[in-house]
Design a protein around this motif. Structure first.
Motif, PDB file in Angstrom:
ATOM      1  N   LYS A   1       0.776  -1.084   0.016  1.00  0.00           N
ATOM      2  CA  LYS A   1      -0.036  -0.076  -0.102  1.00  0.00           C
ATOM      3  C   LYS A   1       0.874   1.328   0.131  1.00  0.00           C
ATOM      4  CE  LYS A   1      -3.604  -0.235   2.696  1.00  0.00           C
ATOM      5  NZ  LYS A   1      -4.456  -0.209   4.060  1.00  0.00           N
TER       6      LYS A   1
ATOM      7  N   THR B   1       1.081  14.912   5.142  1.00  0.00           N
ATOM      8  CA  THR B   1       1.400  13.972   6.123  1.00  0.00           C
ATOM      9  C   THR B   1       0.164  13.419   6.889  1.00  0.00           C
ATOM     10  OG1 THR B   1       3.411  15.310   6.649  1.00  0.00           O
ATOM     11  CG2 THR B   1       2.894  13.549   8.138  1.00  0.00           C
ATOM     12  N   ARG B   2      -0.678  13.990   7.330  1.00  0.00           N
ATOM     13  CA  ARG B   2      -1.947  13.344   7.874  1.00  0.00           C
ATOM     14  C   ARG B   2      -2.475  12.493   7.073  1.00  0.00           C
ATOM     15  NH1 ARG B   2      -2.261  18.163  10.676  1.00  0.00           N
ATOM     16  NH2 ARG B   2      -3.950  18.988   9.369  1.00  0.00           N
ATOM     17  N   GLU B   3      -2.648  13.012   5.732  1.00  0.00           N
ATOM     18  CA  GLU B   3      -3.697  12.308   4.526  1.00  0.00           C
ATOM     19  C   GLU B   3      -2.604  10.876   4.063  1.00  0.00           C
ATOM     20  OE1 GLU B   3      -6.719  11.155   2.421  1.00  0.00           O
ATOM     21  OE2 GLU B   3      -6.664  12.656   4.153  1.00  0.00           O
TER      22      GLU B   3
ATOM     23  N   THR C   1      -0.577   9.282   5.887  1.00  0.00           N
ATOM     24  CA  THR C   1      -0.482   8.529   7.175  1.00  0.00           C
ATOM     25  C   THR C   1      -1.742   7.513   7.237  1.00  0.00           C
ATOM     26  OG1 THR C   1       0.997   9.971   8.563  1.00  0.00           O
ATOM     27  CG2 THR C   1      -0.261   8.239   9.604  1.00  0.00           C
ATOM     28  N   LYS C   2      -2.938   8.266   7.117  1.00  0.00           N
ATOM     29  CA  LYS C   2      -4.234   7.746   6.818  1.00  0.00           C
ATOM     30  C   LYS C   2      -4.352   6.746   5.798  1.00  0.00           C
ATOM     31  CE  LYS C   2      -7.579  10.338   6.305  1.00  0.00           C
ATOM     32  NZ  LYS C   2      -8.556  11.349   6.493  1.00  0.00           N
ATOM     33  N   ARG C   3      -3.916   6.978   4.675  1.00  0.00           N
ATOM     34  CA  ARG C   3      -4.255   6.019   3.390  1.00  0.00           C
ATOM     35  C   ARG C   3      -3.209   4.892   3.410  1.00  0.00           C
ATOM     36  NH1 ARG C   3      -5.537   9.600  -1.802  1.00  0.00           N
ATOM     37  NH2 ARG C   3      -6.755  11.409  -0.752  1.00  0.00           N
TER      38      ARG C   3
ATOM     39  N   ASP D   1      -1.652   3.399   6.403  1.00  0.00           N
ATOM     40  CA  ASP D   1      -1.876   3.038   7.824  1.00  0.00           C
ATOM     41  C   ASP D   1      -0.484   2.664   8.181  1.00  0.00           C
ATOM     42  OD1 ASP D   1      -4.608   2.444   7.722  1.00  0.00           O
ATOM     43  OD2 ASP D   1      -3.995   0.650   6.564  1.00  0.00           O
TER      44      ASP D   1
ATOM     45  N   ASN E   1       2.853   5.429  10.585  1.00  0.00           N
ATOM     46  CA  ASN E   1       3.106   6.240  11.637  1.00  0.00           C
ATOM     47  C   ASN E   1       3.205   7.454  11.331  1.00  0.00           C
ATOM     48  OD1 ASN E   1       5.055   7.373  13.493  1.00  0.00           O
ATOM     49  ND2 ASN E   1       4.710   5.595  14.697  1.00  0.00           N
ATOM     50  N   GLU E   2       2.599   8.572  11.894  1.00  0.00           N
ATOM     51  CA  GLU E   2       2.891  10.049  11.300  1.00  0.00           C
ATOM     52  C   GLU E   2       4.301  10.367  11.507  1.00  0.00           C
ATOM     53  OE1 GLU E   2       0.788  14.257  12.126  1.00  0.00           O
ATOM     54  OE2 GLU E   2      -0.379  12.374  12.049  1.00  0.00           O
TER      55      GLU E   2
END
Length: 192
Positions: free
Chosen positions: A149, A164-166, A168-170, A172, A174-175
């Motif tokens: 992924k 960075t947040r987006e 990290t979410k996509r 899975d 660690n930010e």
């Protein structure tokens, strides 16, 4: 992910090319100097953009055409070109013996003697999670071989924190690890 001993190159920008060769780059002027003074071996290929404000990248092994191109993409993507929102940049490459550091040169600056080769590369990076659960980032061809992924980012768009947040979410991830692979400046997610 298990806690493992940190390798020296993890203090720099790094990735394994699609040909499975370690490529290491500076993060700033001081780490450029540290990389070139302390971790550069004979006959290694070194890369830098034609324009100032670039990290040096070093190919730590056999430098095939794909690895050289991927190292060039990383070099350009982590340069000032990303902040400027450029699509393409010219990257020069040469052997380590061509580098010279004179006393009057400021931190991160090195001279190159002799002929250099150059190529124009597209600025784009991929960030993903490898099979061991470790966040990895670098040129698309190298990351898509190692991560199930991943996302592809390009210059321009949103602030680094939002991207960075987006990412990290996509993936899975660690930010804290993801942010290390996102260049300074604005970015947008091209493909998830």
């Amino acid at each position: 992910m298990k806690n493992s001993k940190k390798e020296w190159w993890e203090n720099f920008r790094w990735f394994y090319s699609s040909e499975n060769v370690l490529v290491v780059g500076g993060k700033n002027a001081e780490s450029n100097d540290e990389l070139l003074k302390n971790h550069l071996d004979s006959k290694e290929i070194v890369l830098h953009t034609e324009d100032p404000g670039s990290p040096f990248f070093v190919i730590k092994g056999y430098a095939g055409k794909k690895t050289i191109k991927e190292a060039g993409i990383a070099c350009a993507s982590y340069s000032q070109g990303w902040k400027k929102g450029l699509d393409n940049m010219k990257v020069e490459y040469f052997v380590s013996e061509q580098l010279k550091k004179e006393k009057r040169m400021k931190d991160g600056t090195w001279g190159v003697s002799g002929k250099v080769k150059s190529m124009t590369v597209k600025l784009e990076l991929a960030i993903g999670v490898d099979k061991e659960g470790k966040v990895i980032g670098g040129p698309v061809d190298s990351i898509e071989k190692k991560a199930d992924k991943f996302v592809i980012i390009h210059p321009g768009g949103e602030d680094k924190e939002i991207v960075t947040r987006e990412v990290t979410k996509r993936v899975d991830g660690n930010e804290t690890e993801v942010v290390r692979f996102i260049p300074a400046g604005k970015s947008h997610i091209h493909k998830a």
